[in-house]
Design a protein around this motif. Structure first.
Motif, PDB file in Angstrom:
ATOM      1  N   LEU A  94      55.911  32.227 -28.378  1.00 35.91           N
ATOM      2  CA  LEU A  94      55.673  33.627 -27.656  1.00 35.91           C
ATOM      3  C   LEU A  94      53.953  33.983 -27.809  1.00 35.91           C
ATOM      4  O   LEU A  94      53.412  34.339 -26.954  1.00 35.91           O
ATOM      5  CB  LEU A  94      56.450  34.832 -28.012  1.00 35.91           C
ATOM      6  CG  LEU A  94      56.216  35.903 -26.964  1.00 35.91           C
ATOM      7  CD1 LEU A  94      57.841  36.587 -26.952  1.00 35.91           C
ATOM      8  CD2 LEU A  94      55.417  37.114 -27.320  1.00 35.91           C
ATOM      9  N   GLY A 107      49.111  44.900 -24.361  1.00 37.14           N
ATOM     10  CA  GLY A 107      49.897  45.572 -25.375  1.00 37.14           C
ATOM     11  C   GLY A 107      50.043  46.920 -25.625  1.00 37.14           C
ATOM     12  O   GLY A 107      48.850  47.586 -25.270  1.00 37.14           O
ATOM     13  N   ASN A 108      50.800  47.487 -26.499  1.00 35.85           N
ATOM     14  CA  ASN A 108      50.569  48.895 -26.838  1.00 35.85           C
ATOM     15  C   ASN A 108      50.911  49.244 -28.440  1.00 35.85           C
ATOM     16  O   ASN A 108      51.875  50.024 -28.489  1.00 35.85           O
ATOM     17  CB  ASN A 108      51.538  49.766 -26.028  1.00 35.85           C
ATOM     18  CG  ASN A 108      52.107  48.972 -24.965  1.00 35.85           C
ATOM     19  OD1 ASN A 108      51.942  49.255 -23.774  1.00 35.85           O
ATOM     20  ND2 ASN A 108      53.381  48.143 -25.306  1.00 35.85           N
ATOM     21  N   ASN A 136      58.105  39.540 -33.066  1.00 40.30           N
ATOM     22  CA  ASN A 136      57.045  39.764 -32.071  1.00 40.30           C
ATOM     23  C   ASN A 136      57.150  41.310 -32.074  1.00 40.30           C
ATOM     24  O   ASN A 136      58.092  42.094 -32.095  1.00 40.30           O
ATOM     25  CB  ASN A 136      57.383  39.056 -30.936  1.00 40.30           C
ATOM     26  CG  ASN A 136      57.117  37.659 -30.776  1.00 40.30           C
ATOM     27  OD1 ASN A 136      56.087  37.418 -30.983  1.00 40.30           O
ATOM     28  ND2 ASN A 136      58.231  36.991 -30.906  1.00 40.30           N
ATOM     29  N   GLY A 185      45.480  44.414 -27.090  1.00 46.80           N
ATOM     30  CA  GLY A 185      47.063  44.534 -27.402  1.00 46.80           C
ATOM     31  C   GLY A 185      47.417  45.930 -28.186  1.00 46.80           C
ATOM     32  O   GLY A 185      48.262  46.263 -28.355  1.00 46.80           O
ATOM     33  N   LEU A 244      53.328  37.869 -20.493  1.00 48.63           N
ATOM     34  CA  LEU A 244      53.627  36.688 -20.507  1.00 48.63           C
ATOM     35  C   LEU A 244      54.546  36.094 -19.304  1.00 48.63           C
ATOM     36  O   LEU A 244      54.546  35.144 -18.692  1.00 48.63           O
ATOM     37  CB  LEU A 244      53.999  36.226 -21.840  1.00 48.63           C
ATOM     38  CG  LEU A 244      54.604  34.782 -21.989  1.00 48.63           C
ATOM     39  CD1 LEU A 244      53.357  33.804 -21.855  1.00 48.63           C
ATOM     40  CD2 LEU A 244      55.186  34.658 -23.431  1.00 48.63           C
ATOM     41  N   TYR A 290      47.370  31.993 -22.042  1.00 49.99           N
ATOM     42  CA  TYR A 290      47.064  32.311 -20.657  1.00 49.99           C
ATOM     43  C   TYR A 290      46.140  33.543 -20.759  1.00 49.99           C
ATOM     44  O   TYR A 290      45.197  33.638 -19.721  1.00 49.99           O
ATOM     45  CB  TYR A 290      48.238  33.310 -20.017  1.00 49.99           C
ATOM     46  CG  TYR A 290      48.768  34.713 -20.340  1.00 49.99           C
ATOM     47  CD1 TYR A 290      49.834  34.625 -21.021  1.00 49.99           C
ATOM     48  CD2 TYR A 290      47.902  35.757 -19.891  1.00 49.99           C
ATOM     49  CE1 TYR A 290      50.078  36.127 -21.324  1.00 49.99           C
ATOM     50  CE2 TYR A 290      48.394  37.045 -20.433  1.00 49.99           C
ATOM     51  CZ  TYR A 290      49.463  37.090 -20.956  1.00 49.99           C
ATOM     52  OH  TYR A 290      49.672  38.445 -21.494  1.00 49.99           O
ATOM     53  N   GLU A 347      55.445  47.177 -37.932  1.00 53.48           N
ATOM     54  CA  GLU A 347      55.337  48.427 -37.606  1.00 53.48           C
ATOM     55  C   GLU A 347      54.316  49.237 -38.301  1.00 53.48           C
ATOM     56  O   GLU A 347      53.228  49.936 -37.926  1.00 53.48           O
ATOM     57  CB  GLU A 347      56.407  49.377 -37.465  1.00 53.48           C
ATOM     58  CG  GLU A 347      57.027  49.364 -35.889  1.00 53.48           C
ATOM     59  CD  GLU A 347      58.282  50.223 -36.104  1.00 53.48           C
ATOM     60  OE1 GLU A 347      58.414  51.234 -35.323  1.00 53.48           O
ATOM     61  OE2 GLU A 347      59.167  49.937 -37.042  1.00 53.48           O
TER      62      GLU A 347
HETATM   63  N1  LIG Z   1      51.737  41.062 -22.593  1.00 50.76           N
HETATM   64  C1  LIG Z   1      51.912  39.952 -23.314  1.00 50.76           C
HETATM   65  O1  LIG Z   1      52.170  39.113 -22.638  1.00 50.76           O
HETATM   66  C2  LIG Z   1      52.039  40.016 -24.605  1.00 50.76           C
HETATM   67  C3  LIG Z   1      52.851  38.898 -25.342  1.00 50.76           C
HETATM   68  C4  LIG Z   1      52.749  38.793 -26.765  1.00 50.76           C
HETATM   69  C5  LIG Z   1      52.256  39.853 -27.563  1.00 50.76           C
HETATM   70  N2  LIG Z   1      51.653  41.028 -26.727  1.00 50.76           N
HETATM   71  C6  LIG Z   1      51.133  42.293 -27.293  1.00 50.76           C
HETATM   72  O2  LIG Z   1      50.095  41.812 -28.258  1.00 50.76           O
HETATM   73  C7  LIG Z   1      50.006  42.687 -29.592  1.00 50.76           C
HETATM   74  C8  LIG Z   1      50.313  41.894 -30.637  1.00 50.76           C
HETATM   75  O3  LIG Z   1      51.433  41.110 -30.733  1.00 50.76           O
HETATM   76  P1  LIG Z   1      52.027  40.468 -32.012  1.00 50.76           P
HETATM   77  O4  LIG Z   1      53.342  40.129 -31.921  1.00 50.76           O
HETATM   78  O5  LIG Z   1      51.211  39.375 -32.211  1.00 50.76           O
HETATM   79  O6  LIG Z   1      51.747  41.767 -33.268  1.00 50.76           O
HETATM   80  P2  LIG Z   1      50.483  41.716 -34.386  1.00 50.76           P
HETATM   81  O7  LIG Z   1      49.369  41.459 -33.684  1.00 50.76           O
HETATM   82  O8  LIG Z   1      51.040  40.843 -35.333  1.00 50.76           O
HETATM   83  O9  LIG Z   1      50.767  42.855 -34.895  1.00 50.76           O
HETATM   84  C9  LIG Z   1      50.509  44.125 -34.292  1.00 50.76           C
HETATM   85  C10 LIG Z   1      49.041  44.357 -34.748  1.00 50.76           C
HETATM   86  O10 LIG Z   1      48.541  45.538 -34.016  1.00 50.76           O
HETATM   87  C11 LIG Z   1      47.352  46.379 -34.758  1.00 50.76           C
HETATM   88  N3  LIG Z   1      47.786  47.931 -34.748  1.00 50.76           N
HETATM   89  C12 LIG Z   1      46.898  48.501 -34.325  1.00 50.76           C
HETATM   90  N4  LIG Z   1      47.184  49.973 -34.504  1.00 50.76           N
HETATM   91  C13 LIG Z   1      48.635  49.964 -34.635  1.00 50.76           C
HETATM   92  C14 LIG Z   1      49.722  50.861 -34.646  1.00 50.76           C
HETATM   93  N5  LIG Z   1      49.068  52.276 -34.465  1.00 50.76           N
HETATM   94  N6  LIG Z   1      50.814  50.534 -35.330  1.00 50.76           N
HETATM   95  C15 LIG Z   1      51.001  49.155 -35.328  1.00 50.76           C
HETATM   96  N7  LIG Z   1      50.068  48.297 -35.117  1.00 50.76           N
HETATM   97  C16 LIG Z   1      48.915  48.394 -34.838  1.00 50.76           C
HETATM   98  C17 LIG Z   1      48.006  45.988 -36.417  1.00 50.76           C
HETATM   99  O11 LIG Z   1      46.818  45.055 -36.880  1.00 50.76           O
HETATM  100  P3  LIG Z   1      45.514  45.870 -37.448  1.00 50.76           P
HETATM  101  O12 LIG Z   1      46.023  46.424 -38.777  1.00 50.76           O
HETATM  102  O13 LIG Z   1      44.549  44.688 -37.698  1.00 50.76           O
HETATM  103  O14 LIG Z   1      45.292  46.987 -36.530  1.00 50.76           O
HETATM  104  C18 LIG Z   1      49.202  45.150 -36.307  1.00 50.76           C
HETATM  105  O15 LIG Z   1      49.346  44.316 -37.211  1.00 50.76           O
HETATM  106  C19 LIG Z   1      51.250  43.538 -29.302  1.00 50.76           C
HETATM  107  O16 LIG Z   1      50.683  44.896 -28.775  1.00 50.76           O
HETATM  108  C20 LIG Z   1      52.145  43.087 -28.391  1.00 50.76           C
HETATM  109  O17 LIG Z   1      52.969  43.786 -27.585  1.00 50.76           O
HETATM  110  C21 LIG Z   1      51.704  41.034 -25.553  1.00 50.76           C
END
Ligand SMILES: NC(=O)c1ccc[n+]([C@@H]2O[C@H](COP(=O)([O-])OP(=O)(O)OC[C@H]3O[C@@H](n4cnc5c(N)ncnc54)[C@H](OP(=O)(O)O)[C@@H]3O)[C@@H](O)[C@H]2O)c1
Length: 326
Positions: A122, A241-242, A41, A218, A267, A129, A314
């Protein structure tokens, strides 16, 4: 003893090391799990880099599936031999086996295999939610537009399918035409390649100037301004997310023109009790078992390939879910 991935300092993927750790016996409220598959993740990257600071040394990983091997005092919902999956604090799932709090560990239904379990807890509980609990004051009705960034990613591809099942018109953004096609194939009604197009302008076109009821963001730093510009009046901006970096400080007055709402969600507040975790997991299991949401695993790695796995995530080279197989 078990192999685990550990860091002793924050940094790039090179700080990820395979080590032997003592697993031990579960204390009160804990279980010992032998992992069969482990989820990757984006939060693992924040914890590795230090964006989310945690004490060292740190065993990484927040998601896995496996078999319960020992049960501590007071744990009533699990037995030795149960097939289980979890998304949970504290980190430590990148390992062959571990002891952990039982609270967020859920029994896996028979029809869901370990790899699927590790790929969906996750990300799927997050999609749950976001779509079910993060709603604008006017609620969400079938036919409403929502905007979901990085929609071809782990959380995103689950959200595309779940939003479709709920009748929502999900507008996806993604970083390539191939990723846009993937989001469309999984239920998004429009997809915008935000590396090439001004997504906020395109959202206004699609919604005929009304904007979207909710933005699920995110990505963070790079999308923040465009996300606010994409909202409808009384719209809800859900920052969760960031991936591109933390959201910059902003003035609440920016929200005035639309009387918009902003929330930052995680979450871990949603799964702060056993009952809430199980209710959300049951909802997730039911959409997966019905086939409404299919969990895609697009990348598989050995634990020894952990540095490469982090580099791929990344560098935006992954789609859907990624797992470590054991
Ligand atoms: N707060 C919460 O409860 C929670 C829970 C789970 C995940 N999250 C957040 O949700 C987001 C997605 O998580 P995930 O694990 O499913 O990852 P993911 O979406 O599979 O991977 C991240 C995606 O973000 C995009 N992205 C845009 N700008 C980026 C950059 N500068 N560097 C890297 N990636 C970038 C990319 O897609 P594109 O190439 O299509 O832009 C990348 O594939 C993350 O921010 C994560 O921290 C938050």
């Amino acid at each position: 003893m078990a192999i685990a991935v550990q860091i002793s300092r924050n940094g790039g993927p090179e700080v990820l090391e395979l080590v032997q750790v003592e697993v031990g016996e579960p204390g009160p409220g804990e279980v010992r799990i032998v992992h069969k598959a482990v989820g990757l993740n984006f939060i693992d990257i924040y914890q590795r880099s230090g964006l989310y600071a945690l004490p060292m040394p740190l065993n990484l990983g927040m998601e896995a599936a496996g078999v319960v091997e020992a049960v501590g005092e007071g744990v009533t919902h699990l037995r030795v031999g149960d097939r289980v999956a979890y998304a949970s604090n504290p980190p430590g799932s990148y390992s062959e086996a571990r002891v952990m709090p039982a609270m967020c560990v859920c029994r896996l239904p028979d029809g869901i295999d370990f790899e699927t379990g590790a790929a969906m807890m996750l990300k799927g509980l997050t999609a749950q939610y976001l779509l079910k609990k993060c709603k604008p004051v006017e609620g969400l009705q079938p036919g409403d537009h929502v905007l979901f960034h990085a929609a071809a990613g782990g959380v995103g591809l689950i959200a595309c399918q779940w939003a479709k099942a709920l009748g929502l018109e999900l507008i996806a953004t993604a970083g390539s035409d191939e990723k846009c096609a993937l989001a469309l194939a999984h239920g998004a009604v429009h997809a915008i390649n935000y590396r090439e197009e001004d997504f906020a302008r395109r959202v206004q076109e699609i919604t005929v100037g009304r904007g979207v009821k909710v933005v699920y963001d995110g990505v963070g730093k790079d999308t923040w301004e465009g996300s606010l510009a994409s909202l409808a009046r009384f719209g809800l901006m859900v920052s969760f997310g960031n991936a591109s970096g933390p959201v910059p400080a902003f003035a609440p007055a920016q929200l005035a023109a639309k009387s918009a709402y902003v929330t930052r969600q995680t979450l871990f507040t949603h799964i702060a009790s056993r009952e809430a975790t199980q209710a959300m997991a049951d909802d997730l299991f039911s959409v997966v078992q019905s086939g409404a949401v299919k969990i895609q695993i697009a990348q598989r790695y050995a634990l020894a390939e952990v540095q490469q796995a982090h580099r791929d995530l990344e560098a935006r080279r992954t789609t859907a879910s990624s797992i470590f197989t054991l």
